[in-house]
Write a protein that holds these residues in place. Structure first.
Motif: not given
Ligand SMILES: NC(=O)c1ccc[n+]([C@@H]2O[C@H](COP(=O)([O-])OP(=O)(O)OC[C@H]3O[C@@H](n4cnc5c(N)ncnc54)[C@H](O)[C@@H]3O)[C@@H](O)[C@H]2O)c1
Ligand SMILES: O=C(O)C[C@H](O)C(=O)O
Ligand SMILES: [Mn+2]
Length: 564
Positions: A486-492, A514-520
């Motif tokens: 999950m951590i790796s997916a978040a970083a990518h 920040l809002n948009a990429f927090s969602k990503t």
């Protein structure tokens, strides 16, 4: 039994007197209470007669904010607003996100932590747990939650606050501040969070000597007694709040990694300094390599400062090398960790377990005994990536940087130590010393740098760019663990957001998004959790689950009993 009692409380409406309604920041609307609400709740005459909209309140509050002369005064004003009215505070924060981040959070938060007892106004719904009063833990958690359905808890013992060291119970502010960013960035409902400080004493002599200090006036407790305290807290928190995501922040180097290792395979838990920082640096490197068109597995990685963050980041980047197909033994040859003693060697008995993984053999170098400074190591190993988590201001000197840049076309240089006064280098100097070749990200916000006709945007490699989304996604997925994948997916998910063809492009997306990429990040983590079958409740549509959890700073009809 315990879960039932929480449900009961949820179904029961909270009871207020009219006066209390105006003093509970979770429900207070201040001058925005409508005439109908004022009639219904007995508020006539308790407020001036004008009824304002939320937007009018925001405009007025922003004007007050602007009248404050320093960032510290601005922060104190915003905290007062937070203590009074959460919707107004977060609406205002949302309207001025980039401007407020360094005021609400790092670096200004370092000033309020250092002066917490002197500046104290009120406890801000935090929970203060003492190693000397452990029988109170359960009641304290219940009473501060006050019937709220707590999903997210940020806990610190404040031994390693940013790079400023041990601040005892005053470190509670980092838990409060990190949670504010969770809400502003990812829309975590402020009613579902709890900041907690574990007071195990302090080794900060100035605090122990300060008559105004609020915490336990004794040295830090370590060893078995300390771990028993943490263990008891974790067990009780998990029982009182069964759907908890437990975020650890700014624990000392001797405890942080051990605590994470102890719980990460049992409960949904996260260490921000180890894992959050690992994600943001990996994302930043992916962004930088997108720009330089180089391969991850060709990089030579040097960590300056191999403590909680430094070793945690190296572990994440190393995992990425493995994920990209390199064998463990070969991958390790790409990593060099430098701490106080210089390059870390395997014959050093003082190494931490996290450092030992990357320790080198003296026999690899003809001049091993001379590798005691950053400059000597840079000369010897020719790093392509230099990450600073040393708390040593200015340690990335012109000669260190020029030496590095002499052996690589696009040096990746991330001075990450916080707050501002501890940064290893200034972005503008790094750009100048390398004639614009360095790919830079800093821990605190940095202004764009104009050099030779190009404007270089500087990414902010601060875990605040990732931990809110990661928490949102993990909670929304009802994931029983937070796993490495999950951590790796978040970083990518974040590393791909840069624009590699724009000259001077930043290696990370800007805080304004920040809002948009927090969602990503949330979607990436949640999708991975579901893919791994970690979700405890059925999830048909990940996007809908994430959106459903997001709170908006808008006034809602109240669901309360008012006793007139
Ligand atoms: N940007 C971010 O998101 C982020 C995240 C976490 C930590 N940090 C920053 O990184 C820094 C370190 O944090 P941490 O939690 O790892 O602290 P830590 O105390 O665990 O680690 C600091 C390390 O630096 C080493 N060090 C001290 N003096 C040194 C010197 N002269 N030369 C080389 N190494 C030296 C210490 O021995 C220790 O191992 C802090 O300033 C913190 O604010 C930034
Ligand atoms: O708090 C921050 O700004 C980032 C990080 O968690 C730190 O400890 O420095
Ligand atoms: Mn931290």
């Amino acid at each position: 039994m315990l879960a039932d009692s929480i449900i009961d409380q949820e179904e029961k409406k909270m009871q207020y007197t009219p006066e209390q309604l105006l003093h509970d920041p979770f429900v207070n609307k201040g001058t925005a209470f409508t005439q109908a609400e004022r009639d219904q709740y007995g508020l006539n005459g308790l407020l001036p007669s004008a009824v304002q909209t939320l937007d009018q309140q925001v405009t007025q509050a922003y004007a007050q904010y602007q009248s404050k002369a320093t960032m510290l005064e601005q922060r104190l004003f915003l905290m007062q607003l937070f203590n009074t009215n959460h919707v107004l505070f977060y609406k205002l924060f949302a309207a001025h996100l980039t401007e407020f981040m360094p005021v609400v959070y790092d670096p200004t938060i370092a000033d309020t932590i250092e002066n917490y007892s002197a500046l104290f106004v009120e406890p801000q719904n935090a929970t203060y747990l003492s190693i000397d009063a452990q029988d109170d833990i359960e009641a304290a958690l219940r009473h501060s939650a006050n019937g709220r359905d707590i999903r997210l808890l940020v806990v610190t013992d404040a031994e390693g606050i940013l790079g400023i060291g041990d601040w005892g119970t005053q470190g509670v502010d980092i838990a409060v501040g990190k949670l504010m960013v969770y809400t502003a960035a990812a829309g975590i409902d402020p009613a579902q969070v709890l900041p907690v400080v574990l007071d195990a004493g302090t080794n900060n002599q100035a605090l122990l000597d300060d008559p105004l200090y609020f915490g336990n006036r004794h040295p830090r407790v370590y060893g078995e007694a300390y771990h028993a305290f943490v263990d008891r807290f974790v067990a009780i928190a998990e029982r009182v709040f069964p759907k908890l995501y437990l975020h650890f922040e700014d624990f000392g180097r001797a405890n942080a990694a051990d605590i994470l290792d102890q719980y990460k395979n049992q409960i949904t838990t996260f260490n921000d300094d180890i894992q959050g920082t690992g994600i943001i640096v990996l994302a930043g490197m992916l962004g930088a390599l997108n720009i330089s068109k180089q391969k991850m597995t060709d990089q030579i990685y040097l960590s300056f400062g191999a403590g909680t963050a430094g070793a945690g980041i190296a572990a994440r980047i190393y995992q990425e090398f493995l994920q990209q197909g390199m064998a463990p033994a070969e991958a390790k040859t790409h990593f060099y960790l430098v701490d106080k003693q210089g390059l870390l060697f395997a014959d050093d008995p003082t190494l931490t377990p996290a450092q030992r993984v990357f320790a080198r053999q003296r026999s690899e170098f003809a001049n091993a005994d001379e590798l005691t400074t950053l400059e000597a190591v840079v000369k010897a190993v020719h790093p392509t990536v230099l990450v600073g988590t040393s708390t040593q201001p200015g340690s990335f000197t012109e000669s260190v940087v020029k030496e590095m840049a002499a052996h690589t076309p696009r040096p990746i240089i991330f001075p990450l130590s916080n707050p501002t006064k501890l940064a290893e280098a200034k972005a503008a100097d790094l750009i100048r010393w390398t004639q614009g070749r360095a790919l830079v990200a800093t821990g605190i916000p940095a202004a764009p740098v104009d050099y030779d006709g190009v404007t270089y945007e500087i990414g902010q490699a601060n875990n605040a760019l990732v931990y809110p989304g990661l928490g949102l996604g993990t909670i929304a997925a009802t994931s029983k663990l937070l796993t490495d994948s999950m951590i790796s997916a978040a970083a990518h998910s974040l590393g791909g957001i840069v624009d590699p063809d724009q000259p001077g492009a930043a290696v990370l997306p800007p805080v304004s998004k920040l809002n948009a990429f927090s969602k990503t990040v949330a979607l990436a983590a949640a999708r991975q959790a579901v893919k791994e079958g970690l979700n405890q409740e059925p999830i048909q549509d990940v996007e809908a689950a994430v959106s459903a959890l997001q709170w908006q700073p808008e006034y809602q009809p109240l669901n309360v009993d008012v006793i007139k």
